[in-house]
Design a protein around this motif. Structure first.
Motif, PDB file in Angstrom:
ATOM      1  N   GLY A   5       0.797  -1.220   0.000  1.00 45.78           N
ATOM      2  CA  GLY A   5       0.000   0.000   0.000  1.00 45.78           C
ATOM      3  C   GLY A   5       0.826   1.265   0.000  1.00 45.78           C
ATOM      4  N   GLY A   6       0.172   2.350   0.380  1.00 42.85           N
ATOM      5  CA  GLY A   6       0.837   3.640   0.449  1.00 42.85           C
ATOM      6  C   GLY A   6      -0.100   4.784   0.094  1.00 42.85           C
ATOM      7  N   ILE A  30      -2.239   3.409   8.088  1.00 44.46           N
ATOM      8  CA  ILE A  30      -2.144   4.159   6.836  1.00 44.46           C
ATOM      9  C   ILE A  30      -3.530   4.394   6.248  1.00 44.46           C
ATOM     10  CG2 ILE A  30      -1.224   4.127   4.483  1.00 44.46           C
ATOM     11  CD1 ILE A  30       0.814   4.600   6.825  1.00 44.46           C
ATOM     12  N   GLY A  31      -4.370   3.368   6.267  1.00 38.83           N
ATOM     13  CA  GLY A  31      -5.728   3.548   5.751  1.00 38.83           C
ATOM     14  C   GLY A  31      -6.501   4.615   6.502  1.00 38.83           C
ATOM     15  N   ALA A  91       4.670  10.627  10.981  1.00 40.47           N
ATOM     16  CA  ALA A  91       4.106  10.356  12.307  1.00 40.47           C
ATOM     17  C   ALA A  91       3.390   9.009  12.313  1.00 40.47           C
ATOM     18  CB  ALA A  91       3.147  11.472  12.711  1.00 40.47           C
ATOM     19  N   ALA A  92       2.642   8.712  11.238  1.00 36.24           N
ATOM     20  CA  ALA A  92       1.942   7.427  11.157  1.00 36.24           C
ATOM     21  C   ALA A  92       2.939   6.280  11.109  1.00 36.24           C
ATOM     22  CB  ALA A  92       1.036   7.408   9.925  1.00 36.24           C
ATOM     23  N   CYS A  93       3.991   6.434  10.328  1.00 41.14           N
ATOM     24  CA  CYS A  93       5.004   5.382  10.228  1.00 41.14           C
ATOM     25  C   CYS A  93       5.746   5.194  11.547  1.00 41.14           C
ATOM     26  CB  CYS A  93       6.008   5.727   9.127  1.00 41.14           C
ATOM     27  SG  CYS A  93       5.373   5.583   7.445  1.00 41.14           S
ATOM     28  N   LEU A 102       2.000  -6.004  11.051  1.00 38.89           N
ATOM     29  CA  LEU A 102       1.890  -5.452   9.700  1.00 38.89           C
ATOM     30  C   LEU A 102       0.467  -4.990   9.413  1.00 38.89           C
ATOM     31  CD1 LEU A 102       4.046  -7.977   7.611  1.00 38.89           C
ATOM     32  CD2 LEU A 102       4.661  -5.646   8.320  1.00 38.89           C
ATOM     33  N   PHE A 103      -0.506  -5.758   9.860  1.00 39.75           N
ATOM     34  CA  PHE A 103      -1.911  -5.366   9.664  1.00 39.75           C
ATOM     35  C   PHE A 103      -2.208  -4.070  10.406  1.00 39.75           C
ATOM     36  CE2 PHE A 103      -6.539  -6.219  10.864  1.00 39.75           C
ATOM     37  CZ  PHE A 103      -7.018  -5.668   9.682  1.00 39.75           C
ATOM     38  N   ALA A 104      -1.681  -3.914  11.613  1.00 37.29           N
ATOM     39  CA  ALA A 104      -1.890  -2.678  12.373  1.00 37.29           C
ATOM     40  C   ALA A 104      -1.307  -1.482  11.627  1.00 37.29           C
ATOM     41  CB  ALA A 104      -1.266  -2.797  13.756  1.00 37.29           C
ATOM     42  N   PHE A 105      -0.158  -1.675  10.990  1.00 32.19           N
ATOM     43  CA  PHE A 105       0.452  -0.600  10.204  1.00 32.19           C
ATOM     44  C   PHE A 105      -0.416  -0.244   8.997  1.00 32.19           C
ATOM     45  CE2 PHE A 105       3.432   0.408   6.620  1.00 32.19           C
ATOM     46  CZ  PHE A 105       3.667   1.718   6.996  1.00 32.19           C
TER      47      PHE A 105
END
Length: 299
Positions: free
Chosen positions: A123-124, A204-205, A146-148, A197-200
Motif C-alpha cells: 500500500g501507500g 495508513i488507511g 508520524a503514522a510510520c 503489519l496489519f496494524a500498520f
C-alpha cells in the motif's frame, strides 16, 4: 484475535465506508454512486464514484475481494512453483479536484494470500499537487512520518524512498508529484508479525481521510484563473502517462482481464497535452517542475 482474511476484508469494507462519508461531508455537494460487481472467476467488489462535487470533480473509492486459481505470473511473484488459489482484497482511491490548487491524491492498501500459506501486505499514499507548495508538502510528509513512526522508526525513510522510485515518470525524468510512502510484499514471518503489519496497514488507511479533507478545506476557496486551469490539464496529462505506462497495478489489471471500469477509474475527467510545452521562466509552473525530483527532504 487472529488476523485472517475475513478480519482484513472486514476492515477494508469499513474503511471504504468511513472514507466515503468523510469525503461527502467535506465536499458538501457530491455523493458517491455505488456499482456492485462480480468477478466471473470468483469474488467481486464495490466501486464508488463521486462526480461533479463542489471540490471533487471525479473521484473513486474502490473495495474489492477476489479469489480463484493463481496465474503463473502471480506464483512467480510469490516465489511459489506449485499450483495454488489466491485471495486478494483491498481499497484503492484516486481523487481529482476541480481546483488546480487542491492536489490529486492516491491511496491503496491491500492484502494477498495463497492457499500454500504465502501472504503479503502492500500500500501507500502519495500526493500530486498541480502546484507544489512547500508548506503543504511538509505538512503532508509530517503526517505520514508520524503514522510510520508509531510502528517502526525506519518505515518512513524506507517507504518514502520506495515512493520516490516508484512514482517516477521515467520518460519525463520527473516524479509524478511530491511522493509519499509506498510499500509492497511485506510478508509476515509469524502470527505476531502479521498482526503488526496489519496494524500498520490500518494506520495508513485511517490516515487518508484526515489528510485529504485537510487539503479540501484549506485550499478549496483559493482563487485561480485560466492560466492555472491550463496547467492543471497538463499535469493531469502526466498523471495519465504514469498510470498507463508505468503503474504496475494498471498494467497487471488490464493484462489479466480485470474489470476495466474499475482499473481506469484513476483517470481524470479531462487532460491535455501541448507539444514541446515549456513554462515561462521564473513562473510557479517552472518552480513546480524544479520540485518534482527524487530525494527531496520535506521533513
Amino acid at each position: 484475535m487472529v488476523v485472517d482474511k475475513q478480519r482484513i476484508t472486514q476492515f477494508f469494507t469499513e474503511l471504504q465506508d468511513t472514507i466515503c462519508q468523510a469525503l461527502e461531508q467535506t465536499d458538501g455537494q457530491g455523493r458517491f454512486q455505488e456499482d456492485l460487481w462480480e468477478r466471473p472467476e470468483g469474488g467481486g467488489g464495490r466501486t464508488r464514484i463521486l462526480q461533479s462535487g463542489a471540490v471533487i470533480e471525479k473521484g473513486g473509492v474502490l473495495f474489492s475481494a477476489v479469489h480463484g486459481p493463481a496465474s503463473e505470473a502471480v506464483l512467480k511473484q510469490m516465489n511459489s512453483h506449485e499450483p495454488a488459489d489466491f485471495y486478494a482484497t483491498g481499497v484503492s482511491i484516486v481523487l481529482h479536484p476541480h481546483s488546480p490548487l487542491v492536489p490529486i491524491i492516491h491511496m491503496n492498501v491491500r492484502y494477498f494470500e495463497l492457499s500454500t500459506g504465502h501472504s503479503w501486505f502492500g500500500g501507500g499514499i502519495d500526493l500530486t499537487p498541480h502546484y507544489v507548495d512547500a508548506e503543504d508538502a511538509r505538512w503532508f510528509h509530517q503526517q505520514l512520518k508520524a503514522a510510520c513512526d508509531r510502528h517502526d522508526p525506519a518505515y518512513y525513510s524506507n517507504y518514502k524512498t520506495w515512493a520516490d522510485d516508484y512514482f517516477f515518470i521515467r520518460h519525463r525524468a520527473e516524479t509524478r508529484g511530491i511522493g509519499g510512502i509506498f510499500f509492497d510484499y511485506l510478508r509476515p514471518e509469524n502470527d505476531d508479525h502479521k498482526a503488526a503489519l496489519f496494524a500498520f496497514v490500518q494506520e495508513i488507511g485511517n490516515t487518508f481521510a484526515p489528510i485529504y479533507t485537510h487539503f479540501m478545506q484549506k485550499n478549496r476557496s483559493l482563487p485561480f484563473g485560466e492560466k492555472e486551469k491550463k496547467w492543471q490539464m497538463l499535469r493531469r496529462g502526466r498523471y495519465v502517462e504514469f498510470n498507463l505506462v508505468w503503474d504496475r497495478g494498471t498494467k497487471f489489471g488490464l493484462e489479466t482481464n480485470g474489470r476495466t471500469e474499475s482499473i481506469l477509474m484513476s483517470m481524470p475527467p479531462q487532460a491535455n497535452w501541448i507539444y514541446d510545452y515549456h513554462p515561462e521562466p521564473g513562473s510557479r509552473e517552472e518552480q513546480t517542475l524544479f520540485a518534482l525530483k527524487k530525494g527531496v527532504n520535506w521533513v
